[in-house]
Design an enzyme around this catalytic site. Structure first.
Site, short mmCIF file in Angstrom:
data_model
loop_
_atom_site.label_atom_id
_atom_site.label_comp_id
_atom_site.label_asym_id
_atom_site.label_seq_id
_atom_site.Cartn_x
_atom_site.Cartn_y
_atom_site.Cartn_z
N LYS A 42 -0.72 -2.25 12.36
CA LYS A 42 0.31 -2.47 11.34
C LYS A 42 1.70 -2.42 11.97
CE LYS A 42 2.14 -0.45 7.11
NZ LYS A 42 1.97 0.51 6.03
N GLU A 94 -2.12 4.08 21.48
CA GLU A 94 -3.51 3.82 21.88
C GLU A 94 -3.79 2.31 21.88
OE1 GLU A 94 -2.55 6.00 19.60
OE2 GLU A 94 -3.81 7.80 19.55
N GLY A 118 -2.14 1.86 6.10
CA GLY A 118 -3.15 1.60 7.13
C GLY A 118 -4.57 1.84 6.63
N ARG A 119 -4.76 2.95 5.94
CA ARG A 119 -6.13 3.31 5.50
C ARG A 119 -6.57 2.52 4.28
NH1 ARG A 119 -2.40 7.21 5.27
NH2 ARG A 119 -1.80 8.17 3.30
N GLU A 121 -6.41 11.72 5.20
CA GLU A 121 -5.04 11.34 5.54
C GLU A 121 -4.21 11.18 4.26
OE1 GLU A 121 -3.84 9.03 9.37
OE2 GLU A 121 -3.80 7.54 7.78
N HIS A 174 -32.45 16.60 8.79
CA HIS A 174 -33.06 17.32 9.92
C HIS A 174 -32.00 18.00 10.77
CE1 HIS A 174 -37.00 15.62 8.99
NE2 HIS A 174 -36.29 14.59 8.57
N LYS A 180 1.72 13.27 18.09
CA LYS A 180 2.10 12.07 18.85
C LYS A 180 3.33 12.37 19.71
CE LYS A 180 0.85 8.61 15.33
NZ LYS A 180 1.39 7.61 14.43
O1 F6P Z 1 -1.45 7.80 13.14
C1 F6P Z 1 -1.95 7.49 11.87
C2 F6P Z 1 -1.82 6.03 11.58
O2 F6P Z 1 -0.51 5.72 11.30
C3 F6P Z 1 -2.73 5.61 10.45
O3 F6P Z 1 -2.20 5.83 9.21
C4 F6P Z 1 -2.96 4.18 10.78
O4 F6P Z 1 -4.07 3.66 10.11
C5 F6P Z 1 -3.14 4.26 12.27
O5 F6P Z 1 -2.24 5.25 12.69
C6 F6P Z 1 -2.91 2.98 13.03
O6 F6P Z 1 -1.63 2.50 12.85
P1 F6P Z 1 -1.24 1.02 13.24
O7 F6P Z 1 -2.07 0.09 12.43
O8 F6P Z 1 0.21 0.90 12.95
O9 F6P Z 1 -1.54 0.84 14.72
#
Ligand code: F6P
Length: 550
Positions: A211, A217, A273-274, A359, A390, A514
């Site tokens: 987003k 990452e 995002g979620r 979240e 199990h 972060k």
């Molecule tokens: O760190 C949390 C977050 O902001 C989530 O809410 C989001 O889904 C995820 O990181 C990834 O964010 P992006 O789509 O901006 O890379």
């Protein structure tokens, strides 16, 4: 009264009435309430779309439900719901509309954010996604060397990974089996390595899903993937255009990365995002299942949106699920909630819900910034049945904790299962039904004794029961049913956030870690003093460096 100025939840008469009711009620013995009302199983059931929901095995009475609905009314759940669907900026700490429901609205609907109807733009992106996914599926879209694409690798994290990865697994039976789909999220290089080590770069398409397009990452993995691609192909930067597309709200950063803006699929800051996998973030899924199936899924979401908006409180399924969670968290001190799908295809369903729920509702101040004095979001956990039976079901049955659980199952296995394996489905579902029965009704000491069990073993073999579950049953796991299920949980989380008076749409709690990671990283590479490191962390960093021989 608006949410900020609202009477504090635990001082509302409706909350106090529930507390008194809980005290008077004592323990609801499910054996007894079922004996007193032989039709409880039929009476405490609701339907939405293709979903049948049995909530009879909950520790509630008609009066509990009435009081919970009164709490919802007094908390303004319906008003906040309407404000969300209308595009009001209900994400107060970020000043944003919350309009994931517009992502599945038909073109005829008008949904405004900042005075602009967003629905045409949503459909324009869907059309662009459909054209692109058709080209990849048919082989018309080729890589730099002219070969067709055989593997799609989605690089993203959080909502930009969990949604598409979960939904791809869920709908794998509907997917183009001539294509392979992989999902890379972890900044641990092993994730990308294992995803690409056996791939032919010439046949690989990377989808960079972010987003913000600033998530460390994702950008790190995407950069490494680009280096790998160019080195494997022995090609220059121009090869990127045929092997990388982006899903983002940030056109500038996408261009900076070297992805042609023509290959960017857009979404908007009013999609959390979620809550995003039914936006452009679902491109990998659309390539997998095709745009018609994707649209069926959107229709499933929309069906539940409409139900949430218009069903009366007594029949409103997301409202009910939200209220049951409020009941257990607020009045039974339940700390967690298990989601146990009896479907291998839903292997990642609970992990997806963890982000959606935790979240959203893992907050401890209300919308006005005041500390809450009531329980908010539970720990959500679980894995597919029957595996968990199990492993950890022992604790569900005989442990000291009350853990409400959702059991999700389907009457029919997916179509392309070979006949021999279809037969296993009854066994799977027998386990679901048996678990809900055992959890609710247990086994008394007298029943154990009647089996001739030695007296000293009787306490060990006794099941107290009264462990509450919801059972959600559908005919089969189709794209529409998946959409219905996800929308159901989205709105359940919404209901709870509205009652707890928290902002379910921000996620400030992920920021501190972060920032600290950025600060610590240089100290791992060189002997740098990081100001402000506590003694524990500084010692761990020194130990790490020694182990790395630095
Ligand atoms: O760190 C949390 C977050 O902001 C989530 O809410 C989001 O889904 C995820 O990181 C990834 O964010 P992006 O789509 O901006 O890379």
């Amino acid at each position: 009264m608006n949410a900020e100025g609202r009477t504090r939840l635990d001082q509302m008469p409706e909350w106090i009435a529930l507390r008194e009711h809980r005290e008077q009620l004592g323990e609801v013995r499910l054996r007894e309430v079922f004996a007193a009302d032989p039709t409880r199983g039929e009476r405490y059931a609701l339907r939405v779309g293709d979903l049948y929901l049995d909530y009879s095995k909950h520790l509630v009475t008609d009066e509990t439900l009435r009081l919970l609905r009164a709490l919802a009314a007094a908390s303004g759940v319906a008003e906040l719901r309407d404000a969300m669907f209308r595009g009001d900026k209900i994400n107060v700490t970020e000043g944003r509309s919350v309009l994931h429901t517009a992502l599945r609205a038909p073109l005829s609907k008008v949904v405004e954010s900042d005075g602009e109807n967003v629905v045409p733009a949503v459909h324009a992106v869907l059309t662009k996604m459909a054209t692109f996914s058709d080209r990849v599926r048919s082989g018309d879209w080729t890589g730099h060397t002219g070969k067709r694409i055989r593997t799609v690798v989605n690089i993203g994290i959080g909502g930009s990974d969990l949604g598409p990865a979960m939904a791809y697994d869920a709908l794998r039976a509907y997917s183009a089996r001539h294509l392979d789909f992989r999902f890379v999220s972890n900044v641990d290089g092993a994730d990308l390595h294992e995803a690409i080590r056996d791939l032919d770069a010439a046949e690989t398409l990377f989808i960079v899903a972010s987003k913000t397009f600033t998530t460390i990452e994702t950008i790190t993995n995407a950069t490494s993937a680009r280096d790998w691609l160019l080195s494997e192909l022995g090609a220059g930067q121009d090869a990127v255009a045929k092997h990388f597309v982006a899903l983002s709200t940030n056109a500038e950063k996408v261009a900076e990365f070297g992805i042609d803006p023509a290959n960017m699929f857009e979404f908007w800051d009013w999609v959390g995002g979620r809550y995003s996998y039914d936006s452009a973030i679902g491109l990998s899924l659309m390539i997998a299942i095709g745009h018609d199936r994707f649209r069926e899924m959107l229709a499933g979401f929309h069906l539940v949106d409409e139900h949430f908006l218009s069903a009366p409180p007594e029949e409103n399924v997301p409202l009910l699920l939200g209220l049951l969670g409020v009941w257990y968290g607020g009045f039974h001190d339940a700390q967690s909630h298990a989601v146990l799908p009896y479907s291998h295809y839903l292997s990642k369903f609970t992990a997806y819900l963890q982000q959606l729920d935790m979240e959203s509702n893992g907050k401890s101040v209300d919308r006005a910034g005041r500390p809450v004095t009531w329980q908010t979001g539970p720990v959500v956990w679980g894995t597919p049945g029957t595996n968990g039976q199990h492993a950890y079901y022992q604790l569900l049955h005989q442990g000291t904790k009350l853990i409400p659980a959702d059991l999700i199952g389907f009457a029919k296995p997916v179509d392309d299962l070979p006949p021999g394996l279809v037969d296993q489905h009854d066994l799977l579902m027998a386990n679901l039904f048996a678990q809900s029965q055992a959890l609710a009704f247990g086994k008394t000491a007298d029943e154990v004794r009647a089996e001739g069990v030695a007296e000293e073993l009787v306490p060990h073999k006794t099941f107290h029961g009264n462990r509450p579950t919801t059972t959600i049953l559908a005919s089969e796991l189709t794209p529409s049913v998946l959409g219905q299920l996800i929308a159901l949980y989205e709105h359940k989380v919404f209901v709870q956030g509205a009652i707890w008076n928290i902002d379910s749409f921000d996620q400030w709690g992920v920021e501190l870690g972060k920032v600290l990671a950025k600060r610590v990283e240089p100290a791992l590479r060189a002997d740098e003093q990081v100001p402000g490191l506590d003694n524990s962390t500084a010692t761990l960093v020194a130990k790490y460096r020694a182990l790395r021989g630095r």
